[in-house]
Scaffold this active site. Structure first.
Site, PDB file in Angstrom:
ATOM      1  N   CYS A  22       0.809  -1.213   0.000  1.00  0.00           N
ATOM      2  CA  CYS A  22       0.000   0.000   0.000  1.00  0.00           C
ATOM      3  C   CYS A  22       0.841   1.260   0.000  1.00  0.00           C
ATOM      4  O   CYS A  22       0.535   2.236  -0.682  1.00  0.00           O
ATOM      5  CB  CYS A  22      -0.944   0.003   1.192  1.00  0.00           C
ATOM      6  N   ASP A  60      -7.798   5.697  -2.497  1.00  0.00           N
ATOM      7  CA  ASP A  60      -6.924   4.603  -2.060  1.00  0.00           C
ATOM      8  C   ASP A  60      -6.481   3.821  -3.278  1.00  0.00           C
ATOM      9  O   ASP A  60      -7.200   2.967  -3.783  1.00  0.00           O
ATOM     10  CB  ASP A  60      -7.674   3.685  -1.081  1.00  0.00           C
ATOM     11  N   HIS A  82      -1.973   0.760   7.204  1.00  0.00           N
ATOM     12  CA  HIS A  82      -2.280   1.020   5.805  1.00  0.00           C
ATOM     13  C   HIS A  82      -1.868   2.450   5.472  1.00  0.00           C
ATOM     14  O   HIS A  82      -1.774   3.297   6.360  1.00  0.00           O
ATOM     15  CB  HIS A  82      -3.785   0.843   5.585  1.00  0.00           C
TER      16      HIS A  82
END
Lengths: 312, 660
Positions: free
Chosen positions: B404, B464, B448
């Site tokens: 991520c 995202d 994250h």
């Protein structure tokens, strides 16, 4: 006796003191044993004397019988003794074609059962049953034993070869178990110097009659037992059940015996009430043979038990 | 037995107590400290059992200095938690050598109690609580053994100490509830107690979040009032990174903006967070928090920051809105949101320039970037390759395999190059719903990173990029991704049927998971009601009884009053037996006390008659009065006449004039 007040000095006690004194003349240096056996008798209990041969067990029994004016019989227990040998037998009478009961040696007011653990369990049981019931039943007929009826049994603890030790349930039939022990030096010297004991016993005159004895036994039952004293007795019983020091705790019957013996002890001291000290005085003899140590040992420490229970 | 010595069995009890007391410190302290303790215990036992060498005073002194030096060498100080416990444990081992009197044993046992207490400086878990209870029982049993060496067997000793501890429970509860607290939790820990806490770093390098994903430690727990939001909205905002130096991301300067506000666009979500200590100030909140809890600062980037690093478990209640419009952008925010370092990432800048020419609006450019990730064979993986000096270009045009943080960093770089204000947000995503207690467990592995871009009409908007590559990560969580990856399934376009099959739990896993959940619930309850009972909770508890704004002095008074009350309840039976004393007995006992003061004490088992004879022998001057009092008492207590007021009055009179 510093502490006994003159008004408490009951007349019967004079006689009892005389009895103790007479016994003391022959069984030397054993006043405690004499008192205990007298208390046992007054409480209508049977006595077990456990000790070596020759320390005066038989003499004590004989003297007691003489002094109290009781009819005395001695049974020497052996391995081949049969129940009928002590209880008696019914014999056929050819004249009137009837069975007639011939009483055995048990039909006496004071019976000395010598070396009881030499007899077989069967014979032991016959004796103990008669002790409990105070009567003998043969061929469907019941024969009352004389009144008073008092058994002094002796056994030799170390003489284990060829003996049948009494089981606990039967030990329980004896109100007290006492040990004679060796005489002290002075008493033994007097014994060695003195006349033959048997002759002395024969020459003894009774101090009281069987009737009088019966009256004393009734007096014992009237000695007062106060609530706090019963508390104390119960605490003692409780303690034997809880400490874990004993294989099993004392039974209610043991409690009854303790109170009865303490009453007799109080009467011997000339009191009309039971004190905790009376309980303490008789406890070793009354409960000693009813307890077994939990760890499999042979002796129980009654003194320690008494010290662990405070008097309420 | 001589009362000042203790036999070998007492030594065994003592050593058992030592072992249970020291056991929790194994693993917390250097191994040699435990080894010294064990060796000393073995040596002492050898002295007792096999007459080994018993060290003299000088040898013991030398050993003590040696141990002091060793502890100092290990920790470079003698102060603080670790050196303190180290000293305590090694020196109590040495104390074994001079165990002789009962007092020595008692001192050792008290030190064991201290060592048990000390283990709470390392952890306050439920397990340790249970262990401490056991250890205290063993120590108390040893204490009982010491004071009653012969009269009780092991079971009786255990029962006695158990009864004593149970009787102590009400006292413990009173002191626990009422003892004055300082702010914070149950244990004010010394300063060196916070090493090894894991938490989000305050900078983001390639790999820094991936490191966290290895840890299954719990970051925080959340219980929602009402239904929890869907998984794709569970973005837990930690901190916002605006400064990029070509390799890593840092926070920008704070301040300048006084008013922080946004316009909520949906229903509020209320929830309660229990944050584990992280030694960092970030207070995690659902995107975007609307209120500031006590002790927190609300930063202009919508993050909550605690006044100091969080070193104890923190509880706070929050309200958040998952849809919002943050409105206009301050000038300084725009400057920071567009800044890229000088010469880095030329290819990314070129790509962004190309999109800027092709598309008109920022939305379209952002979409182009997401499409680029989706189209160009980018892979979401938990084990990405290492990157060099220019990580963004290397990732975008070389490896194309990332976690991520790689996607968030690359996306923000592209957006900034295309003139769109943007920034990286670091926090946690999702969490595991514990159905046993109906709360969410968020672990470090849920860490994250995502991006925010600023759009004129919508304000800061969350984008995202990971979701474009691996929607499973957003919808199912990291645990599911790990399982899918283990089964060799490529993320991105798995059918829901395939996912369901892949994630189906065997019965063993099912049971294990539920057991874990119940265990976590138990722990959480323990923390909430026992460990985290601090000043605030105490104030609330007392307020519910009407005690508001209570001072330390008043609290102390309450503690004393409570303890006295419990003792009174325990004393009541004793008092009642005393009250039930027979009046003659009371008078007699007064007489006994008078004699006791004169050195003639009656033993509890000694009858009045026997005692009187003994006393009269010792004090013939008093024989007459002793005899009279005893006679009266015996008549009243054991006699057949029952209560006799005349005799009782005489008894009382005789006792009161009696002088020993």
């Amino acid at each position: 006796m510093v502490l006994v007040h003159p008004e408490k000095q009951n007349p019967p006690t004079h006689i009892l003191d005389t009895v103790i004194g007479r016994i003391g003349q022959i069984v030397l240096g054993k006043e405690r044993q004499a008192r205990l056996s007298l208390a046992c008798l007054l409480a209508r209990g049977h006595l077990l004397i456990e000790d070596l041969p020759g320390v005066g067990k038989t003499t004590l029994a004989h003297v007691l019988a003489k002094v109290l004016g009781l009819q005395f019989k001695r049974i020497q227990f052996t391995a081949d003794l049969l129940p009928a040998d002590i209880l008696g037998v019914s014999i056929y009478q050819p004249d009137n074609k009837h069975f007639v009961f011939h009483p055995g040696p048990l039909f006496a007011q004071l019976v000395l059962a010598d070396e009881i653990n030499r007899a077989t369990p069967k014979t032991q049981s016959a004796l103990l049953e008669a002790m409990e019931e105070r009567q003998v039943t043969t061929d469907g007929l019941t024969h009352k034993l004389p009144e008073p009826f008092f058994v002094i049994a002796t056994q030799n603890p170390h003489h284990l070869i060829g003996t049948f030790p009494l089981p606990e349930s039967q030990l329980d039939r004896f109100l007290m178990r006492i040990e004679m022990g060796y005489p002290d030096r002075a008493a033994e010297r007097a014994l060695l110097k003195g006349r033959d004991r048997r002759e002395l016993v024969e020459s003894l005159q009774p101090v009281i009659s069987a009737d009088k004895l019966n009256g004393l036994q009734q007096l014992v039952a009237r000695v007062h037992v106060a609530e706090p004293l019963l508390d104390y007795v119960q605490n003692l019983l409780d303690s034997t059940r809880r400490t874990g020091e004993f294989a099993e705790g004392l039974s209610p019957r043991a409690g009854l015996s303790l109170v009865a013996a303490a009453r007799a002890w109080a009467l011997l001291a000339g009191r009309d009430m039971v004190l905790p000290e009376d309980v303490q005085a008789v406890a070793p003899s009354v409960i000693g043979h009813r307890l077994r140590p939990a760890n499999g040992g042979r002796t129980v420490n009654i003194a320690r038990l008494l010290e662990s229970v405070p008097i309420p | 037995m001589n009362p000042t010595t203790a036999d070998r069995r007492v030594l065994q009890s003592l050593m058992a107590a030592g072992v249970v007391a020291v056991a929790p410190h194994v693993g917390e302290l250097p191994f040699w400290i435990i080894a010294v303790f064990a060796l000393c215990a073995a040596w002492r036992y050898g002295i007792e059992a096999w007459q080994w060498y018993r060290p003299g005073k000088l040898v013991r002194l030398g050993l003590m200095l040696l141990l002091l030096a060793a502890v100092f060498r290990q920790f470079h100080t003698l102060l603080g938690r670790d050196p303190g416990m180290g000293l305590l444990i090694t020196l109590i081992g040495l104390k074994f050598m001079e165990l002789k009197t009962v007092r020595d044993h008692v001192v050792s046992l008290f030190v064991f109690y201290l060592i048990i207490l000390g283990s709470f400086l390392y952890s306050q878990s439920l397990w340790l609580g249970v262990w401490a209870l056991l250890a205290v029982t063993v120590c108390t049993t040893a204490l009982v053994h010491l004071t009653q060496p012969t009269s009780l067997n092991v079971t009786q000793r255990l029962r006695l100490s158990g009864v004593m501890l149970i009787k102590a429970v009400p006292l413990m509860i009173i002191v626990y509830l009422l003892f004055p607290r300082i702010s914070g939790t149950l244990w004010g820990l010394p300063a060196d107690a916070h090493g090894g806490l894991t938490g989000m770093p305050d900078t983001m390098q390639p790999g820094s979040i991936r490191n966290l994903s290895e840890s299954s430690e719990i970051a925080f727990r959340v219980s929602f009032e009402g239904a929890p939001p869907p998984p794709r909205e569970l973005y837990w905002r930690g901190l916002v990174l605006t400064e990029f130096d070509g390799r890593g991301w840092r926070r920008g300067p704070m301040g300048g903006i006084q008013e922080v506000s946004f316009m909520p666009l949906n229903e509020a979500v209320r929830y309660h967070v229990t944050l584990e200590p992280s030694n960092k100030p970030w207070m995690l909140a659902l995107d975007l928090p609307a209120i500031r809890p006590k002790g927190a600062r609300y930063q202009p980037d919508f993050t909550l920051e605690h006044r100091e690093p969080i070193r104890e478990r923190l509880n706070y209640t929050l309200t958040s809105y998952t849809r919002y419009n943050t409105g206009t952008l301050e000038r300084s925010e725009r400057v920071h949101g567009l800044r890229l370092p000088g010469e880095t990432s030329p290819r990314a800048r070129a790509l962004a320039g190309q999109w800027l020419r092709e598309h008109g609006t920022p939305q379209q450019i952002a979409q182009a970037a997401l499409d680029h990730f989706r189209r160009e064979n980018f892979v979401y993986t938990l084990s990405p390759p290492l990157l060099g000096d220019d990580p963004v270009d290397e990732f975008l045009f070389g490896t194309r395999r990332g976690f991520c943080e790689h996607y968030a960093a690359a996306f923000v770089t592209l957006m900034r190059a295309a003139g769109i204000p943007s920034r990286v947000v670091v926090g946690y995503l999702g969490g595991e719903l514990n159905t046993a207690g109906n709360y969410l467990i968020v672990r470090q592995s849920d860490a994250h990173a995502w991006a925010e871009i600023w759009l004129a009409e919508r304000g800061w908007v969350r984008v995202d990029p990971t979701g474009a590559i691996a929607p499973e990560r957003i919808e199912l969580g990291l645990e599911a991704v790990r399982r899918l990856e283990l089964q060799g399934l490529a993320l991105g376009n798995l059918s829901s049927e395939a996912i369901r099959r892949a994630l189906e739990l065997g019965w063993f896993e099912y049971v294990a998971r539920h057991a874990r959940w119940y265990w976590d619930l138990t722990n959480m309850t323990w923390y909430r009601w026992v460990v985290d009972y601090g000043k605030e909770r105490q104030e609330r508890f007392l307020a519910s009884f009407g005690f508001e704004h209570i001072s330390w002095g008043q609290l102390g008074g309450l503690v004393i009053a409570g303890v006295l009350l419990v003792l009174l309840v325990y004393a009541l039976p004793l008092w009642r037996t005393k009250k039930s004393l027979d009046p003659p007995q009371a008078a007699y006992l007064r007489f006994c006390r008078k004699l006791a003061r004169a050195g003639l004490a009656r033993a509890p088992y000694e009858g009045a008659h026997a005692f009187a004879e003994r006393a009269a022998r010792k004090r013939s001057d008093l024989a007459a009065s002793i005899s009279e009092i005893t006679g009266l008492y015996e008549d009243l207590r054991y006699g057949p006449q029952g209560p006799d007021s005349r005799k009782f009055t005489t008894l009382k009179k005789r006792v009161s004039v009696f002088r020993a």
